[in-house]
Design a protein around this motif. Structure first.
Motif, mmCIF file in Angstrom:
data_model
loop_
_atom_site.group_PDB
_atom_site.id
_atom_site.type_symbol
_atom_site.label_atom_id
_atom_site.label_comp_id
_atom_site.label_asym_id
_atom_site.label_seq_id
_atom_site.Cartn_x
_atom_site.Cartn_y
_atom_site.Cartn_z
ATOM 1 N N TRP A 1 0.820 -1.207 0.000
ATOM 2 C CA TRP A 1 0.000 0.000 0.000
ATOM 3 C C TRP A 1 0.858 1.263 0.000
ATOM 4 N N GLU B 1 -10.885 8.317 -8.074
ATOM 5 C CA GLU B 1 -10.998 6.888 -8.398
ATOM 6 C C GLU B 1 -9.919 6.090 -7.677
ATOM 7 N N LYS C 1 -10.762 5.841 -4.066
ATOM 8 C CA LYS C 1 -11.782 4.803 -3.840
ATOM 9 C C LYS C 1 -11.130 3.436 -3.695
ATOM 10 N N VAL C 2 -10.085 3.196 -4.471
ATOM 11 C CA VAL C 2 -9.362 1.927 -4.363
ATOM 12 C C VAL C 2 -8.771 1.786 -2.959
ATOM 13 N N GLU D 1 -9.861 3.344 -0.303
ATOM 14 C CA GLU D 1 -10.999 3.227 0.616
ATOM 15 C C GLU D 1 -11.536 1.799 0.661
ATOM 16 N N GLU D 2 -11.766 1.219 -0.512
ATOM 17 C CA GLU D 2 -12.440 -0.080 -0.589
ATOM 18 C C GLU D 2 -11.522 -1.254 -0.265
ATOM 19 N N HIS D 3 -10.247 -1.125 -0.594
ATOM 20 C CA HIS D 3 -9.349 -2.263 -0.418
ATOM 21 C C HIS D 3 -8.232 -2.011 0.597
ATOM 22 N N LYS E 1 -9.813 -0.769 4.811
ATOM 23 C CA LYS E 1 -10.312 -1.929 5.566
ATOM 24 C C LYS E 1 -9.159 -2.822 5.992
ATOM 25 N N ARG E 2 -8.184 -2.978 5.111
ATOM 26 C CA ARG E 2 -7.030 -3.826 5.409
ATOM 27 C C ARG E 2 -6.090 -3.165 6.405
ATOM 28 N N GLU F 1 -17.783 10.048 0.094
ATOM 29 C CA GLU F 1 -17.360 9.028 -0.864
ATOM 30 C C GLU F 1 -16.239 8.153 -0.291
ATOM 31 N N THR F 2 -15.327 8.785 0.414
ATOM 32 C CA THR F 2 -14.192 8.048 1.000
ATOM 33 C C THR F 2 -14.017 8.459 2.466
#
Length: 236
Positions: A102, A134, A137-138, A140-142, A145-146, A191-192
């Motif tokens: 990351w 965009e 968002k990656v 945020e989504e992946h 959480k990790r 959004e994030t």
């Protein structure tokens, strides 16, 4: 003399890469000397001597030995002062690999997208903002959480700032100033929300106030770098 007695950071006040090294050293509580480099007039006895390949800052010189490239320097700091201050990376190899992944994504994808935002105007700015969001968002989504999903603290490193936190802060830690100058919203809290919360925790960390340049200097730099490409575009 201790390990810290001969530690010099050659940096440049506006470089996010140098600032991440400063942040890491302060997090670890490691004393160091700072030397400001003029990248327009590179010093042959310091910068060009210590980094003859890339000829850029930052360079960390430890006991006369130079280390270049900010992420490499962060790893060196952690390995050399493993028992000094909070750990920047976890002990578990898999967890370390995840954080490195990351950090690399943020260092490449988010940094490139954020630079395009700063340099763009008009429709190009709208496109650049969309591209950056965009990528956020990656994260945020992946990533969020990790990295922060276990709820152990506001940072990817738990209660203490660590490797990937430092990289994230160095890339987007000044986003609110950028929003003010550009007149656009870069981080969308709806959004994030995870990214926004993470960044705000980093921005309000007590050590960052001593590292980030003043708002006036950031504003002046942004106006300067935007003035040049916008004028060139108009002339073309």
């Amino acid at each position: 003399m201790g390990e810290e007695s001969s530690l010099v950071l050659h940096g440049m006040w506006a470089s996010p890469f140098g600032k991440r090294v400063e942040f890491a050293l302060k997090i670890k509580g490691i004393p160091f000397e700072y030397v400001e480099e003029d990248l327009q007039n590179k010093n042959p006895s310091t910068l060009l001597k210590y980094n003859p390949v890339y000829k850029k800052a930052p360079v960390l010189v430890h006991n006369g030995n130079p280390i270049s490239e900010s992420l490499v320097i962060l790893e060196y700091i952690e390995e050399t002062w493993k028992n000094h201050g909070p750990a920047l990376l976890p002990q578990d190899p898999y967890e370390r690999a995840q954080l490195r992944f990351w950090a690399d994504f943020i260092n490449k994808q988010l940094f490139e997208a954020s630079v395009k935002v700063v340099m763009a105007a008009g429709e190009a700015l709208e496109k650049a903002i969309k591209d950056l969001r965009e990528k956020l968002k990656v994260v945020e989504e992946h990533g969020v959480k990790r990295l922060l999903g276990d709820g152990s603290g506001p940072f990817a490193n738990g209660q203490e700032v660590g490797f990937v936190d430092i990289v994230m802060w160095s890339v987007l830690g000044a986003y609110k100033i950028h929003e003010e100058i550009l007149g656009v919203k870069i981080i969308d809290e709806e959004e994030t929300p995870g990214v926004a919360s993470w960044l705000n925790s980093l921005i309000h960390h007590p050590l960052t106030k001593d590292i980030l340049p003043s708002k006036d200097k950031v504003v002046g730099l942004l106006q300067y770098v935007r003035h040049r490409p916008l004028n060139s575009s108009a002339a073309a």
